[in-house]
Write a protein that holds these residues in place. Sequence first.
Motif, PDB file in Angstrom:
ATOM      1  N   PHE A   1     -67.216  18.173  10.319  1.00  0.00           N
ATOM      2  CA  PHE A   1     -65.903  18.503   9.780  1.00  0.00           C
ATOM      3  C   PHE A   1     -65.254  17.290   9.122  1.00  0.00           C
ATOM      4  N   ARG A   2     -64.767  17.503   7.921  1.00  0.00           N
ATOM      5  CA  ARG A   2     -63.946  16.518   7.213  1.00  0.00           C
ATOM      6  C   ARG A   2     -62.989  17.292   6.316  1.00  0.00           C
ATOM      7  N   SER A   3     -61.780  16.776   6.161  1.00  0.00           N
ATOM      8  CA  SER A   3     -60.759  17.551   5.473  1.00  0.00           C
ATOM      9  C   SER A   3     -59.850  16.660   4.644  1.00  0.00           C
ATOM     10  N   GLY A   4     -59.099  17.315   3.773  1.00  0.00           N
ATOM     11  CA  GLY A   4     -58.077  16.651   2.964  1.00  0.00           C
ATOM     12  C   GLY A   4     -56.953  17.629   2.702  1.00  0.00           C
ATOM     13  N   SER A   5     -55.738  17.114   2.518  1.00  0.00           N
ATOM     14  CA  SER A   5     -54.577  17.985   2.317  1.00  0.00           C
ATOM     15  C   SER A   5     -53.631  17.367   1.296  1.00  0.00           C
ATOM     16  N   TRP A   6     -52.768  18.238   0.737  1.00  0.00           N
ATOM     17  CA  TRP A   6     -51.761  17.772  -0.209  1.00  0.00           C
ATOM     18  C   TRP A   6     -50.598  18.755  -0.205  1.00  0.00           C
ATOM     19  N   SER A   7     -49.366  18.229  -0.248  1.00  0.00           N
ATOM     20  CA  SER A   7     -48.162  19.065  -0.242  1.00  0.00           C
ATOM     21  C   SER A   7     -47.162  18.550  -1.261  1.00  0.00           C
ATOM     22  N   GLU A   8     -46.475  19.474  -1.897  1.00  0.00           N
ATOM     23  CA  GLU A   8     -45.374  19.143  -2.807  1.00  0.00           C
ATOM     24  C   GLU A   8     -44.328  20.247  -2.715  1.00  0.00           C
ATOM     25  N   LYS A   9     -43.071  19.858  -2.872  1.00  0.00           N
ATOM     26  CA  LYS A   9     -42.003  20.856  -2.755  1.00  0.00           C
ATOM     27  C   LYS A   9     -41.878  21.714  -4.000  1.00  0.00           C
ATOM     28  N   GLY A  10     -42.500  21.305  -5.102  1.00  0.00           N
ATOM     29  CA  GLY A  10     -42.479  22.104  -6.319  1.00  0.00           C
ATOM     30  C   GLY A  10     -41.102  22.169  -6.938  1.00  0.00           C
ATOM     31  N   THR A  11     -40.708  23.327  -7.397  1.00  0.00           N
ATOM     32  CA  THR A  11     -39.420  23.483  -8.077  1.00  0.00           C
ATOM     33  C   THR A  11     -38.268  23.679  -7.100  1.00  0.00           C
ATOM     34  N   LYS A  12     -38.555  23.839  -5.815  1.00  0.00           N
ATOM     35  CA  LYS A  12     -37.494  24.002  -4.830  1.00  0.00           C
ATOM     36  C   LYS A  12     -36.800  22.675  -4.548  1.00  0.00           C
ATOM     37  N   SER A  13     -35.580  22.779  -4.068  1.00  0.00           N
ATOM     38  CA  SER A  13     -34.791  21.566  -3.815  1.00  0.00           C
ATOM     39  C   SER A  13     -35.138  20.919  -2.485  1.00  0.00           C
ATOM     40  N   TYR A  14     -35.832  21.608  -1.582  1.00  0.00           N
ATOM     41  CA  TYR A  14     -36.197  21.030  -0.292  1.00  0.00           C
ATOM     42  C   TYR A  14     -37.550  21.582   0.148  1.00  0.00           C
ATOM     43  N   MET A  15     -38.178  20.850   1.053  1.00  0.00           N
ATOM     44  CA  MET A  15     -39.528  21.185   1.525  1.00  0.00           C
ATOM     45  C   MET A  15     -39.452  21.851   2.890  1.00  0.00           C
ATOM     46  N   GLU A  16     -40.078  23.041   3.009  1.00  0.00           N
ATOM     47  CA  GLU A  16     -40.075  23.766   4.269  1.00  0.00           C
ATOM     48  C   GLU A  16     -41.477  23.953   4.850  1.00  0.00           C
TER      49      GLU A  16
END
Length: 425
Positions: free
Chosen positions: A128-143
């Motif tokens: 097992f090996r993994s990678g991740s990425w997150s962005e809030k996009g066009t929203k004003s806050y990240m949920e």
Amino acid sequence: MEMGTKPPTVKEIASHSSPPSLFTIGPPIASVGVCIPRIPSFVQQCRNVVREGGGGDSAGNSCHGTTGVDSANPTADKTRVLAKPPRLPSIPSHADIRFASSTDLDLDFGKMGLMSPTEPQVGYMPVFRSGSWSEKGTKSYMEDEHVCIDNLVEHLSAPPSFPAPGAFYGVFDGHCGNDAARFVKRNLLKFIIEDNHFPNSMHKAMRSAFMKADHALADSKSLDRNSGTTVLTALIFEKTLLIANLGDCRAVLSKRGKAVDMTKDHKPTCKFEKVRVEKLGGTVFDGYLNGQLSVSRALGDWHMKGAKGSVCPLSGEPELHESSLTQEDEFLVMACDGLWDVMSSQCAITMVRKSLLNHNDPELCSRELVKEALERNSCDNLTVLVICFSLDPPPRIEVPRWKVRKCISMEGVSTVQGALDADRR
């Protein structure tokens, strides 16, 4: 032979001391298709002549005379007797031609027949090996929240009796704030490990953990009761993959390049979910549960639920899917609905597979998927996880060459032409 004369029979020919000139060993002068009678002495002479010419023994069964252009010096020509021609390979009729079905070929991209070499399963164990990425996009806050644990034994400092190797991954898409998503991220794995059913009955332990997390959100005084979250988790021990889904996040498995959905989106508009919601007294209005929520299953949201333990349209029970990993299973993509709103499952698998062949970096693959979703105008938070089951990139897929050409008959052409002419009228 004169007109009206009856032709001699085979017995009459055989009774003569010498055969007629038509059957005399010499330059072939017989008409095409004339059969030579099987006179023993004659057949033996045929065999001898064919052997001298390198024709083998195949003349022993039957012999046919053939015509040719007489040479200028017939007496100098060597006698030629042709043996029975070799049997040609049979040509199948249209009814005998069989096309490979989608089950015979490993289908890639959902349509094109692709084949890839399969390897023996003896001793196979995923890494097992993994990678991740997150962005809030066009929203004003990240949920959104997520978790990636490639080595559970090391992460938990577990005793030697703990099942190994093991891994845990999760995507939590919050709404009405991120209190619920953050709480479930921090506590769900603990609820699973501490359950009395773990590890003997993983399904019961998983369902129990979801219920404990949901009730903990209701009992907490520090968390917003209006906050809720969808939950998508993948718990892996050795070759057993257990997916738990609650909401509209999605897990997609790459099986030799073919996308296999491991979850179902819990949307109020889905037929099964709509029937369940309406049976419990809920309504689906404009695609929203009770006109408020775009998912039909979630943890939290206690302003929409009744008392703890009661059955309500907004369910906190996950759907579980268990499978055994094989060498055909290359990687798993887990993402929130911000990705799937603008991209199909097969598109995501194809993009990740191509990227892994180029750089073999799952984190970079996750980042590229998020970037592509933003370019496609996704208007939600974006979180993507790519979990690989091998240290090596996926094997390249070989496209087989079709041996049967597809064509349309003249009758088919006429039918199409008639339909086009009818439309013009």
